[in-house]
Design an enzyme around this catalytic site. Sequence first.
Site, PDB file in Angstrom:
ATOM      1  N   ASP A 159       1.105  -1.074   0.008  1.00  0.00           N
ATOM      2  CA  ASP A 159       0.220  -0.049   0.191  1.00  0.00           C
ATOM      3  C   ASP A 159       0.599   1.492   0.197  1.00  0.00           C
ATOM      4  O   ASP A 159       0.884   2.191  -0.509  1.00  0.00           O
ATOM      5  CB  ASP A 159      -0.750   0.026   1.260  1.00  0.00           C
ATOM      6  CG  ASP A 159      -2.093  -1.196   1.096  1.00  0.00           C
ATOM      7  OD1 ASP A 159      -2.506  -1.639   0.442  1.00  0.00           O
ATOM      8  OD2 ASP A 159      -1.443  -1.611   1.638  1.00  0.00           O
ATOM      9  N   HIS A 187      -4.432  -3.571   6.479  1.00  0.00           N
ATOM     10  CA  HIS A 187      -4.329  -3.617   4.986  1.00  0.00           C
ATOM     11  C   HIS A 187      -6.191  -3.707   4.607  1.00  0.00           C
ATOM     12  O   HIS A 187      -6.280  -5.021   3.856  1.00  0.00           O
ATOM     13  CB  HIS A 187      -3.709  -4.791   4.998  1.00  0.00           C
ATOM     14  CG  HIS A 187      -4.087  -5.180   3.390  1.00  0.00           C
ATOM     15  ND1 HIS A 187      -3.250  -4.495   2.675  1.00  0.00           N
ATOM     16  CD2 HIS A 187      -3.819  -6.402   2.482  1.00  0.00           C
ATOM     17  CE1 HIS A 187      -3.533  -4.805   0.387  1.00  0.00           C
ATOM     18  NE2 HIS A 187      -3.729  -6.366   1.504  1.00  0.00           N
TER      19      HIS A 187
HETATM   20  P1  NAI Z   1      -3.049 -17.926  -4.356  1.00  0.00           P
HETATM   21  O1  NAI Z   1      -4.393 -18.249  -3.740  1.00  0.00           O
HETATM   22  O2  NAI Z   1      -2.822 -17.739  -5.952  1.00  0.00           O
HETATM   23  O3  NAI Z   1      -1.959 -18.784  -3.498  1.00  0.00           O
HETATM   24  C1  NAI Z   1      -2.944 -19.275  -2.243  1.00  0.00           C
HETATM   25  C2  NAI Z   1      -1.694 -20.488  -1.857  1.00  0.00           C
HETATM   26  O4  NAI Z   1      -2.090 -21.010  -0.621  1.00  0.00           O
HETATM   27  C3  NAI Z   1      -2.554 -21.892  -3.306  1.00  0.00           C
HETATM   28  O5  NAI Z   1      -1.218 -22.243  -3.592  1.00  0.00           O
HETATM   29  C4  NAI Z   1      -3.155 -22.231  -1.310  1.00  0.00           C
HETATM   30  O6  NAI Z   1      -3.378 -23.912  -1.982  1.00  0.00           O
HETATM   31  C5  NAI Z   1      -2.494 -22.288  -0.549  1.00  0.00           C
HETATM   32  N1  NAI Z   1      -3.056 -22.668   0.702  1.00  0.00           N
HETATM   33  C6  NAI Z   1      -4.244 -22.477   1.353  1.00  0.00           C
HETATM   34  N2  NAI Z   1      -4.309 -23.250   2.713  1.00  0.00           N
HETATM   35  C7  NAI Z   1      -3.021 -23.636   2.877  1.00  0.00           C
HETATM   36  C8  NAI Z   1      -2.231 -23.671   4.286  1.00  0.00           C
HETATM   37  N3  NAI Z   1      -3.496 -24.078   4.988  1.00  0.00           N
HETATM   38  N4  NAI Z   1      -1.141 -23.910   4.160  1.00  0.00           N
HETATM   39  C9  NAI Z   1      -0.293 -23.860   3.072  1.00  0.00           C
HETATM   40  N5  NAI Z   1      -0.662 -23.311   2.291  1.00  0.00           N
HETATM   41  C10 NAI Z   1      -2.125 -22.935   2.387  1.00  0.00           C
HETATM   42  O7  NAI Z   1      -3.155 -16.423  -3.431  1.00  0.00           O
HETATM   43  P2  NAI Z   1      -1.620 -15.200  -3.539  1.00  0.00           P
HETATM   44  O8  NAI Z   1      -1.815 -14.815  -5.002  1.00  0.00           O
HETATM   45  O9  NAI Z   1      -0.559 -16.244  -3.732  1.00  0.00           O
HETATM   46  O10 NAI Z   1      -1.845 -14.644  -2.534  1.00  0.00           O
HETATM   47  C11 NAI Z   1      -1.454 -14.797  -1.111  1.00  0.00           C
HETATM   48  C12 NAI Z   1      -2.785 -14.343  -0.078  1.00  0.00           C
HETATM   49  O11 NAI Z   1      -1.743 -13.391   0.097  1.00  0.00           O
HETATM   50  C13 NAI Z   1      -3.734 -13.682  -0.516  1.00  0.00           C
HETATM   51  O12 NAI Z   1      -4.604 -14.088   0.725  1.00  0.00           O
HETATM   52  C14 NAI Z   1      -4.125 -12.713  -1.374  1.00  0.00           C
HETATM   53  O13 NAI Z   1      -5.502 -11.841  -0.574  1.00  0.00           O
HETATM   54  C15 NAI Z   1      -2.467 -12.137  -0.221  1.00  0.00           C
HETATM   55  N6  NAI Z   1      -2.397 -10.665  -0.526  1.00  0.00           N
HETATM   56  C16 NAI Z   1      -1.932  -9.777   0.560  1.00  0.00           C
HETATM   57  C17 NAI Z   1      -1.486  -8.503   0.256  1.00  0.00           C
HETATM   58  C18 NAI Z   1      -0.869  -7.529   1.202  1.00  0.00           C
HETATM   59  O14 NAI Z   1      -0.676  -6.400   0.473  1.00  0.00           O
HETATM   60  N7  NAI Z   1      -1.505  -8.300   2.805  1.00  0.00           N
HETATM   61  C19 NAI Z   1      -1.264  -8.435  -1.387  1.00  0.00           C
HETATM   62  C20 NAI Z   1      -1.677  -9.157  -1.979  1.00  0.00           C
HETATM   63  C21 NAI Z   1      -2.236 -10.482  -1.758  1.00  0.00           C
END
Ligand code: NAI
Length: 328
Positions: A159, A187
């Site tokens: 952000d 966030h």
């Molecule tokens: P994604 O959906 O591509 O990957 C998430 C992965 O986590 C999936 O491969 C899934 O199988 C795995 N997963 C789910 N539960 C799990 C568990 N208990 N243990 C281990 N792995 C598990 O999502 P992406 O795009 O990689 O985003 C990840 C997270 O980051 C999302 O929650 C997203 O909203 C968040 N995010 C946060 C931001 C921030 O600024 N704080 C910015 C962008 C995304």
Amino acid sequence: MTSPIIIAITGAAGHIAYSLIPRIASGALFGPTQRVALRLIEIEAGMKPLQGVVMELHDSAFHLVESIEITSDPHVGFQGAHWAFLLGSLPRKAGMERKDLLSINGKIFVDQGRAIARHAASDIRVLVLGNPANTNCLIAMKNAPDVPMDRWYAMSRLDEDRARSLLAHRVHSHSRNVTKMAIWGNHSSTLYPDFEHACIDGKPVEEVINDRTWLENDFMTQVQQRGAAIIAARGLSSALSAANAAIETVRSIIEVTAENQWHSVSLCSDGSYGIDPGLISSFPTRSDGKHLSIVPEIPLSAFAKQKIKTTIEELREEKAMVTHLLPQ
Ligand code: NAI
């Protein structure tokens, strides 16, 4: 060469991890001579794509990567970890209330907090990205009472970087010239990007951009809604920029902060600025290379106080929804 830093990453087959892992592996985080041992953690359903990621990591022959282990068991994955990146969480699905998402994802962070407390290295530090990141971080921290509270962070740097880039574009400057851009609070779309203390080329933003209406409205809304704009354009949520912000967050914690600069990190409030002690809120922070501190005594206007009040109220509401996951 010193011994490898053990880095645990959950959600390792996900989109952000796909951008994050090669940067860590190539030294963008801990430098060009520091070896790293990767512990990649996924749920069972993610193990097959994760094996593909590992094949690519092997094919990249990164000279800093000492070892790669994959597991679906957090008790194995966090063993001896010095840094943990908690990316894994489930996305919000149609018809799902915010409360449901908090509860489903919250449980993941209960287990991970406990596993970190039991198995990680004594100097473990944790950065949470999985949304809702601040409250998930709170849940994990509370379930790991032996790990000091100053070792837990949630990511608000993306952000900050979005805000810096927007301000720079507006005046045809460069984001590197935008300093002291603090994000306060959650966030989420309630976050407060504090343009009142930010500078462009060393001058207060409001001196350079003489348009308070734009700053209070379009600028703030664009920062708050940037994630949604990326999804609308890409069909997927931010991953490259999120991975970059994760790298920059950790660097801003472990490296000495430049003079006349501060960075946004969500951490456990000590009550500064009247923000409830124990909430994981974003603050302007500075590091001496060892300790990260909240920048003290920033004078806040009535406008800023009102915006911060709104975002802190949302953090309180999220906390209230997960009290059953927070051991007393
Ligand atoms: P994604 O959906 O591509 O990957 C998430 C992965 O986590 C999936 O491969 C899934 O199988 C795995 N997963 C789910 N539960 C799990 C568990 N208990 N243990 C281990 N792995 C598990 O999502 P992406 O795009 O990689 O985003 C990840 C997270 O980051 C999302 O929650 C997203 O909203 C968040 N995010 C946060 C931001 C921030 O600024 N704080 C910015 C962008 C995304």
